[in-house]
Design an enzyme around this catalytic site. Sequence first.
Site, PDB file in Angstrom:
ATOM      1  N   CYS A 148       0.838  -1.196   0.000  1.00 27.38           N
ATOM      2  CA  CYS A 148       0.000   0.000   0.000  1.00 27.38           C
ATOM      3  C   CYS A 148       0.874   1.247   0.000  1.00 27.38           C
ATOM      4  O   CYS A 148       2.065   1.202   0.278  1.00 27.38           O
ATOM      5  CB  CYS A 148      -0.899   0.009   1.233  1.00 27.38           C
ATOM      6  N   ARG A 173       1.628   1.720  -5.977  1.00 26.49           N
ATOM      7  CA  ARG A 173       1.840   0.769  -4.890  1.00 26.49           C
ATOM      8  C   ARG A 173       0.574   0.008  -4.529  1.00 26.49           C
ATOM      9  O   ARG A 173       0.632  -0.985  -3.784  1.00 26.49           O
ATOM     10  CB  ARG A 173       2.364   1.498  -3.650  1.00 26.49           C
ATOM     11  N   TRP A 223      -3.632  -1.890  -1.425  1.00 26.81           N
ATOM     12  CA  TRP A 223      -3.563  -3.181  -2.093  1.00 26.81           C
ATOM     13  C   TRP A 223      -4.065  -4.200  -1.071  1.00 26.81           C
ATOM     14  O   TRP A 223      -3.454  -4.392  -0.025  1.00 26.81           O
ATOM     15  CB  TRP A 223      -2.131  -3.502  -2.525  1.00 26.81           C
ATOM     16  N   ASN A 228       0.377   0.017   6.196  1.00 29.06           N
ATOM     17  CA  ASN A 228       0.909  -0.812   5.117  1.00 29.06           C
ATOM     18  C   ASN A 228       1.632  -1.981   5.749  1.00 29.06           C
ATOM     19  O   ASN A 228       2.639  -1.801   6.432  1.00 29.06           O
ATOM     20  CB  ASN A 228       1.872   0.009   4.245  1.00 29.06           C
ATOM     21  N   GLY A 229       1.112  -3.187   5.562  1.00 22.43           N
ATOM     22  CA  GLY A 229       1.732  -4.370   6.153  1.00 22.43           C
ATOM     23  C   GLY A 229       0.686  -5.384   6.563  1.00 22.43           C
ATOM     24  O   GLY A 229      -0.472  -5.315   6.151  1.00 22.43           O
ATOM     25  N   GLU A 279      11.063 -13.785 -18.908  1.00 25.18           N
ATOM     26  CA  GLU A 279      10.717 -12.391 -18.676  1.00 25.18           C
ATOM     27  C   GLU A 279       9.689 -11.904 -19.685  1.00 25.18           C
ATOM     28  O   GLU A 279       8.749 -11.174 -19.336  1.00 25.18           O
ATOM     29  CB  GLU A 279      11.981 -11.529 -18.724  1.00 25.18           C
ATOM     30  N   LYS A 334       5.982 -10.476 -18.686  1.00 24.51           N
ATOM     31  CA  LYS A 334       5.504  -9.151 -19.083  1.00 24.51           C
ATOM     32  C   LYS A 334       4.130  -9.242 -19.755  1.00 24.51           C
ATOM     33  O   LYS A 334       3.236  -8.444 -19.479  1.00 24.51           O
ATOM     34  CB  LYS A 334       6.491  -8.479 -20.048  1.00 24.51           C
ATOM     35  N   GLU A 384       1.305 -10.272 -17.132  1.00 23.17           N
ATOM     36  CA  GLU A 384       0.968  -9.364 -16.039  1.00 23.17           C
ATOM     37  C   GLU A 384       0.273  -8.088 -16.512  1.00 23.17           C
ATOM     38  O   GLU A 384      -0.451  -7.465 -15.724  1.00 23.17           O
ATOM     39  CB  GLU A 384       2.209  -9.031 -15.198  1.00 23.17           C
ATOM     40  N   HIS A 392       9.399 -31.965 -24.138  1.00 19.82           N
ATOM     41  CA  HIS A 392       9.055 -32.687 -22.919  1.00 19.82           C
ATOM     42  C   HIS A 392       7.712 -32.231 -22.349  1.00 19.82           C
ATOM     43  O   HIS A 392       7.522 -32.213 -21.127  1.00 19.82           O
ATOM     44  CB  HIS A 392      10.165 -32.512 -21.878  1.00 19.82           C
ATOM     45  N   LYS A 409       3.537  -2.329  -7.213  1.00 16.24           N
ATOM     46  CA  LYS A 409       4.928  -2.166  -7.610  1.00 16.24           C
ATOM     47  C   LYS A 409       5.899  -2.760  -6.606  1.00 16.24           C
ATOM     48  O   LYS A 409       6.836  -3.444  -6.956  1.00 16.24           O
ATOM     49  CB  LYS A 409       5.225  -0.675  -7.811  1.00 16.24           C
TER      50      LYS A 409
END
Length: 612
Positions: free
Chosen positions: A2, A27, A74, A100-101, A485, A489, A492, A508, A607
């Site tokens: 947050c 955030r 968040w 935040n936590g 990567e 990208k 997300e 495989h 983020k």
Amino acid sequence: MCGIVGYLGSKPAYPILINGLKRLEYRGYDSAGIALIENGGLSIHKKQGKVLDLEQLISNQSFTSKIGIGHTRWATHGEPNDVNAHPHVSNSGELALIHNGIIENYGTLKADLENRGYTFKSETDTEVFVNFIEDIKKKEDLPLEEALRIALSKVVGAYAIAIISKENPNKLVAARKGSPLVLGLGENEFFLASDATPIIEHTNEVIYLKDEEIVVIEDNEYSIKDIKDVPQTPYIHTLELELEAIEKGGHEHFMYKEIFEQPISIADCMRGRLNADRGELVLGGIRNYSKALENAERIIIIACGTSWHAGLVAEYVFEDLCRIPVEVEYASEFRYRNPVIKEGDIVIAISQSGETADTLAAIELAKSKGAIVLGVVNTVGSSISRASHEGAYLHAGPEIGVASTKAFTAQLTVLYMIALRAANNKGTITESKYRELLTELSLIPDKVGKALESNDQIEEISDMFKSASNFLYLGRGYNFPVALEGALKLKEISYIHAEGYPAAEMKHGPIALIDENMPVVVIATRDSSYDKIVSNIQEVKARKGVIIAIVTEGDALIPGMADFTIEVPSTHESLMPLVSVIPLQLLSYHIAVMRGANVDQPRNLAKSVTVE
């Protein structure tokens, strides 16, 4: 995760809080809220959705308060809605708190408070926390900061909090443990924020609070004590951050801006460190432990998300150049499996924000077993930079887009420089090879700029695949982590399911997925495994898969097999990830935009992951 802001000074607090929340919205953006002290009482306003939704909710109101706190959420405990949004108020209506936590023992605290008559409107741990503080304050008849100190000694978990009381309209109290919190010092005014971005337009003097520190702002003064009530003497940092760096600068999205900043951000990583003409490579942040790195029997790299992919590339680089065995670990798993760590092992911790909770926890575990920790972070003054023995900053500038782009290439650049210097000092590469790689590395910013010139072509290709349901990304050697990567990208920010694989592993299992509806992105640049990747492309085409190939400029073979080819400049194999990732960033960006997704604030993400 947050974002929190606070203000106490001589100006109206509301516009400062709202603008601060907009800066911090990357955030978390499930809901937003503010608390002010107006006419002797708490004025609470909160709304599910983005900061703009909150702003519209109270657009017809005027505020005069010179004190306030704000929060963009968040969600952890409780779904995103108006009730669960912060700030939360104590039962008496005296205290308002933002957090935040995660308070891990909130269930036990809540049950005890309910037995004593407290009631709760939300599902959050934060509402429990603010009532726990109030209970201590009333029961012991204590000042707010002392009640908070006692409460913090009894809670288990992580927090960055700010709290105000209608009984003390000129007092703002805050504390942190495990989640970041910055105090900004202005002219007769004070600012609180999760990071420096909301503060820089007001002052460049800040204090990064340490774990278990409590700050009390009152009567144009501040004081900082630890949780044991011992006064602290903080270090005041002068920010070098420019306001322009945290604005879009005319671009539609931060992500697009940051993709195109990479020639500059990579050059900034090397500035003052690398001089190819003189054969010099200086890393002042890793001085005392450079010999330990060169003589290490093992390197362990810990990271999460995109930073973990950077670590995978670094594994190839360190083993190839330095001949040191490397293990790359998810920080989130590392601490839970009783890892074998020997005294003298080198642990490299990678994090853009420098606040990743799992990585911080893994660092503490590694240090407790005698490992030497080197941090590779972007944010100056962050928790990981302070927890590490030594390290190197990226100097990439702030990255606001939630999907990391320029931080990834900056991490690769810094990790490459660390490995190259160690290899030269160890003598595991020749002097001529060392100078060759220095020169190639110095040319990377121009080559990244050249790769960006394919933007229009990539936009056209994106239009053809914007409706795809799945993507497969394949690469070999140094380009395998790039495939991971690229897939990350895409998933997300566009919400398309995508998977990255080593190309040889396709047979495989994943090959069963390939048909005429499956786009397959193959990183097929000219390197030591080129012939093998050509064979993999032929295997995909034999099953009617659609190939989008990333190839070295001038390749004459693969364009005859692939459905689409995107060229990138030639460079040394070990440096190719810095170049080959660029088309994948652009591909994911354009597809997401065409699908109508919010690329800067993708759903369910934030983020900086400051909770475990």
